[in-house]
Scaffold this motif. Structure first.
Motif, PDB file in Angstrom:
ATOM      1  N   GLU A 154       0.801  -1.220   0.000  1.00 20.08           N
ATOM      2  CA  GLU A 154       0.000   0.000   0.000  1.00 20.08           C
ATOM      3  C   GLU A 154       0.833   1.269   0.000  1.00 20.08           C
ATOM      4  OE1 GLU A 154      -2.641  -0.526   3.329  1.00 20.08           O
ATOM      5  OE2 GLU A 154      -4.019  -1.708   2.090  1.00 20.08           O
ATOM      6  N   ALA A 155       2.070   1.163   0.450  1.00 26.31           N
ATOM      7  CA  ALA A 155       2.919   2.358   0.486  1.00 26.31           C
ATOM      8  C   ALA A 155       4.374   1.947   0.640  1.00 26.31           C
ATOM      9  CB  ALA A 155       2.518   3.269   1.644  1.00 26.31           C
ATOM     10  N   GLU A 156       5.233   2.824   0.224  1.00 22.03           N
ATOM     11  CA  GLU A 156       6.655   2.699   0.499  1.00 22.03           C
ATOM     12  C   GLU A 156       7.079   3.995   1.167  1.00 22.03           C
ATOM     13  OE1 GLU A 156       9.164   1.207  -2.616  1.00 22.03           O
ATOM     14  OE2 GLU A 156       7.575  -0.116  -3.353  1.00 22.03           O
ATOM     15  N   LEU A 157       7.679   3.861   2.329  1.00 25.04           N
ATOM     16  CA  LEU A 157       8.106   5.024   3.109  1.00 25.04           C
ATOM     17  C   LEU A 157       9.620   5.139   3.057  1.00 25.04           C
ATOM     18  CD1 LEU A 157       5.851   4.455   6.252  1.00 25.04           C
ATOM     19  CD2 LEU A 157       5.345   5.820   4.216  1.00 25.04           C
ATOM     20  N   ARG A 158      10.080   6.269   2.595  1.00 23.88           N
ATOM     21  CA  ARG A 158      11.518   6.503   2.523  1.00 23.88           C
ATOM     22  C   ARG A 158      12.054   6.868   3.900  1.00 23.88           C
ATOM     23  NH1 ARG A 158      12.443  11.045  -1.182  1.00 23.88           N
ATOM     24  NH2 ARG A 158      10.561  11.812  -0.204  1.00 23.88           N
ATOM     25  N   GLN A 159      13.207   6.310   4.231  1.00 21.04           N
ATOM     26  CA  GLN A 159      13.887   6.569   5.493  1.00 21.04           C
ATOM     27  C   GLN A 159      12.910   6.516   6.679  1.00 21.04           C
ATOM     28  OE1 GLN A 159      16.334  10.093   5.163  1.00 21.04           O
ATOM     29  NE2 GLN A 159      17.538   9.183   3.524  1.00 21.04           N
ATOM     30  N   ALA A 160      12.184   5.418   6.775  1.00 22.16           N
ATOM     31  CA  ALA A 160      11.145   5.256   7.789  1.00 22.16           C
ATOM     32  C   ALA A 160      11.690   4.885   9.164  1.00 22.16           C
ATOM     33  CB  ALA A 160      10.151   4.195   7.341  1.00 22.16           C
ATOM     34  N   GLU A 161      12.906   4.340   9.205  1.00 17.53           N
ATOM     35  CA  GLU A 161      13.438   3.869  10.486  1.00 17.53           C
ATOM     36  C   GLU A 161      14.938   4.099  10.544  1.00 17.53           C
ATOM     37  OE1 GLU A 161      13.490  -0.316  13.045  1.00 17.53           O
ATOM     38  OE2 GLU A 161      13.097  -0.377  10.891  1.00 17.53           O
ATOM     39  N   TRP A 162      15.405   4.581  11.701  1.00 16.31           N
ATOM     40  CA  TRP A 162      16.834   4.703  11.966  1.00 16.31           C
ATOM     41  C   TRP A 162      17.287   3.375  12.544  1.00 16.31           C
ATOM     42  CZ3 TRP A 162      20.818   7.474  10.628  1.00 16.31           C
ATOM     43  CH2 TRP A 162      21.988   7.426  11.378  1.00 16.31           C
ATOM     44  N   LEU A 163      18.177   2.690  11.866  1.00 13.99           N
ATOM     45  CA  LEU A 163      18.632   1.373  12.283  1.00 13.99           C
ATOM     46  C   LEU A 163      20.120   1.443  12.592  1.00 13.99           C
ATOM     47  CD1 LEU A 163      17.366  -1.415  12.685  1.00 13.99           C
ATOM     48  CD2 LEU A 163      18.005  -1.963  10.341  1.00 13.99           C
ATOM     49  N   TYR A 164      20.431   1.796  13.826  1.00 11.32           N
ATOM     50  CA  TYR A 164      21.778   1.884  14.387  1.00 11.32           C
ATOM     51  C   TYR A 164      22.618   3.004  13.794  1.00 11.32           C
ATOM     52  CZ  TYR A 164      20.345  -2.513  16.378  1.00 11.32           C
ATOM     53  OH  TYR A 164      19.634  -3.475  17.030  1.00 11.32           O
ATOM     54  N   ASP A 165      22.928   2.932  12.501  1.00 13.87           N
ATOM     55  CA  ASP A 165      23.795   3.955  11.921  1.00 13.87           C
ATOM     56  C   ASP A 165      23.335   4.404  10.535  1.00 13.87           C
ATOM     57  OD1 ASP A 165      24.359   1.690  10.471  1.00 13.87           O
ATOM     58  OD2 ASP A 165      26.524   1.765  10.772  1.00 13.87           O
ATOM     59  N   HIS A 166      22.102   4.016  10.164  1.00 16.54           N
ATOM     60  CA  HIS A 166      21.597   4.383   8.841  1.00 16.54           C
ATOM     61  C   HIS A 166      20.067   4.288   8.833  1.00 16.54           C
ATOM     62  CE1 HIS A 166      21.681  -0.005   8.744  1.00 16.54           C
ATOM     63  NE2 HIS A 166      20.845   0.036   7.724  1.00 16.54           N
ATOM     64  N   TYR A 167      19.478   4.938   7.865  1.00 18.88           N
ATOM     65  CA  TYR A 167      18.031   4.842   7.680  1.00 18.88           C
ATOM     66  C   TYR A 167      17.708   3.677   6.756  1.00 18.88           C
ATOM     67  CZ  TYR A 167      17.161   9.416   9.742  1.00 18.88           C
ATOM     68  OH  TYR A 167      17.067  10.463  10.614  1.00 18.88           O
ATOM     69  N   VAL A 168      16.538   3.080   6.980  1.00 19.03           N
ATOM     70  CA  VAL A 168      16.031   2.061   6.055  1.00 19.03           C
ATOM     71  C   VAL A 168      14.632   2.468   5.623  1.00 19.03           C
ATOM     72  CG1 VAL A 168      17.413   0.142   6.965  1.00 19.03           C
ATOM     73  CG2 VAL A 168      15.159   0.590   7.938  1.00 19.03           C
ATOM     74  N   ASP A 169      14.330   2.140   4.378  1.00 19.02           N
ATOM     75  CA  ASP A 169      12.993   2.370   3.835  1.00 19.02           C
ATOM     76  C   ASP A 169      12.081   1.226   4.274  1.00 19.02           C
ATOM     77  OD1 ASP A 169      14.257   4.464   2.547  1.00 19.02           O
ATOM     78  OD2 ASP A 169      14.270   3.489   0.588  1.00 19.02           O
ATOM     79  N   HIS A 170      10.784   1.496   4.319  1.00 21.72           N
ATOM     80  CA  HIS A 170       9.809   0.469   4.691  1.00 21.72           C
ATOM     81  C   HIS A 170       8.749   0.311   3.609  1.00 21.72           C
ATOM     82  CE1 HIS A 170      10.100  -0.101   9.327  1.00 21.72           C
ATOM     83  NE2 HIS A 170      11.296  -0.030   8.786  1.00 21.72           N
ATOM     84  N   VAL A 171       8.215  -0.898   3.532  1.00 23.13           N
ATOM     85  CA  VAL A 171       7.049  -1.205   2.719  1.00 23.13           C
ATOM     86  C   VAL A 171       5.910  -1.451   3.691  1.00 23.13           C
ATOM     87  CG1 VAL A 171       6.010  -2.851   1.104  1.00 23.13           C
ATOM     88  CG2 VAL A 171       8.419  -2.255   0.895  1.00 23.13           C
ATOM     89  N   ILE A 172       4.750  -0.851   3.420  1.00 24.26           N
ATOM     90  CA  ILE A 172       3.562  -1.053   4.241  1.00 24.26           C
ATOM     91  C   ILE A 172       2.625  -1.999   3.489  1.00 24.26           C
ATOM     92  CG2 ILE A 172       1.612   0.024   5.445  1.00 24.26           C
ATOM     93  CD1 ILE A 172       4.396   0.959   6.430  1.00 24.26           C
ATOM     94  N   TYR A 173       2.278  -3.095   4.143  1.00 28.77           N
ATOM     95  CA  TYR A 173       1.346  -4.073   3.594  1.00 28.77           C
ATOM     96  C   TYR A 173       0.023  -3.971   4.344  1.00 28.77           C
ATOM     97  CZ  TYR A 173       5.328  -6.533   1.477  1.00 28.77           C
ATOM     98  OH  TYR A 173       6.427  -6.867   0.729  1.00 28.77           O
ATOM     99  N   GLY A 174      -1.080  -4.264   3.665  1.00 28.91           N
ATOM    100  CA  GLY A 174      -2.380  -4.288   4.308  1.00 28.91           C
ATOM    101  C   GLY A 174      -3.224  -5.445   3.812  1.00 28.91           C
ATOM    102  N   LEU A 175      -4.073  -5.952   4.723  1.00 28.76           N
ATOM    103  CA  LEU A 175      -5.033  -7.001   4.387  1.00 28.76           C
ATOM    104  C   LEU A 175      -6.346  -6.661   5.082  1.00 28.76           C
ATOM    105  CD1 LEU A 175      -5.397  -9.830   2.987  1.00 28.76           C
ATOM    106  CD2 LEU A 175      -4.940 -10.820   5.242  1.00 28.76           C
ATOM    107  N   LEU A 176      -7.444  -6.752   4.349  1.00 30.75           N
ATOM    108  CA  LEU A 176      -8.768  -6.465   4.889  1.00 30.75           C
ATOM    109  C   LEU A 176      -9.484  -7.768   5.225  1.00 30.75           C
ATOM    110  CD1 LEU A 176      -9.913  -3.734   2.342  1.00 30.75           C
ATOM    111  CD2 LEU A 176      -8.765  -3.413   4.555  1.00 30.75           C
ATOM    112  N   ALA A 177     -10.394  -7.688   6.192  1.00 26.85           N
ATOM    113  CA  ALA A 177     -11.157  -8.870   6.599  1.00 26.85           C
ATOM    114  C   ALA A 177     -11.883  -9.491   5.413  1.00 26.85           C
ATOM    115  CB  ALA A 177     -12.143  -8.495   7.705  1.00 26.85           C
ATOM    116  N   GLU A 178     -12.400  -8.679   4.522  1.00 27.52           N
ATOM    117  CA  GLU A 178     -13.134  -9.206   3.370  1.00 27.52           C
ATOM    118  C   GLU A 178     -12.247  -9.956   2.388  1.00 27.52           C
ATOM    119  OE1 GLU A 178     -13.241  -5.290   0.483  1.00 27.52           O
ATOM    120  OE2 GLU A 178     -14.564  -5.345   2.235  1.00 27.52           O
ATOM    121  N   GLU A 179     -10.935  -9.772   2.509  1.00 24.72           N
ATOM    122  CA  GLU A 179      -9.995 -10.440   1.601  1.00 24.72           C
ATOM    123  C   GLU A 179      -9.489 -11.780   2.151  1.00 24.72           C
ATOM    124  OE1 GLU A 179      -8.001  -6.456  -0.350  1.00 24.72           O
ATOM    125  OE2 GLU A 179      -7.204  -7.191   1.547  1.00 24.72           O
TER     126      GLU A 179
END
Length: 185
Positions: A154-179
């Motif tokens: 559903e989304a890609e977030l740039r530099q979403a998390e600081w991981l010790y010494d660098h940023y990492v991007d995240h992918v957001i996944y979603g699932l609905l009850a109807e699916e």
């Protein structure tokens, strides 16, 4: 749902304070492996830190009306990892899942079974309409689970998390009850 037996090898159960030493040892023995994607590991320095984590989980159980948010993954009697909802939004009927498995428990299908069970718990016991998962873009093992279970990117977030010494991007996944009926694993 305090204990949920998935099959003859895997079950999910609530943590209790007596789990602190075993869970701490699992965390420490897997620290180098897990550190690639989990930024909180350096805050775990003692069994007391793990005890506090478990107490927080138990407090969330009480605050959530007797429904646990997170579970120990038990494999053949041993704590193999953890899975659960990092947050639950009762108004919007939404939760986001977090999970990890100790390095020595990889490759046995444990997380696939636990993941299927937590999705069922979220939709059928907690009455959620939506489940989300946020995963570092390059974390291919963690991304494989939501993709296998039909979650949509559903989304890609740039530099979403600081991981010790660098940023990492995240992918957001979603699932609905109807699916959920469309999922065949």
């Amino acid at each position: 749902m305090l204990i949920h037996r998935i099959d003859g090898e895997v079950s999910l159960r609530m943590f209790n304070e007596s789990d602190a030493e075993e869970f701490y040892n699992l965390t420490i023995s897997s620290k180098d492996y897990l550190r690639e994607w989990l930024g909180w590991l350096d805050y775990i320095e003692s069994i007391e830190d793990t005890t506090q984590n478990i107490k927080t989980r138990l407090k969330a159980f009480a605050e959530n009306g007797g429904y646990p948010k997170s579970f120990a993954i038990i494999y053949k009697g041993d704590i193999a990892g953890t899975i659960g909802f990092n947050t639950l939004n009762k108004n919007d009927k939404m939760g986001d899942i977090g999970y990890w498995l100790g390095k020595d428990f990889q490759g046995n299908g444990i997380m696939t079974r636990a993941f299927m069970s937590i999705i069922d718990y979220g939709f059928n016991e907690l009455g959620l309409n939506r489940i989300e998962i946020s995963v570092a873009t390059d974390n291919k093992k963690s991304r494989a689970l939501p993709e296998r279970f039909g979650f949509k990117v559903e989304a890609e977030l740039r530099q979403a998390e600081w991981l010790y010494d660098h940023y990492v991007d995240h992918v957001i996944y979603g699932l609905l009850a109807e699916e959920i009926e469309k999922i065949h694993v």
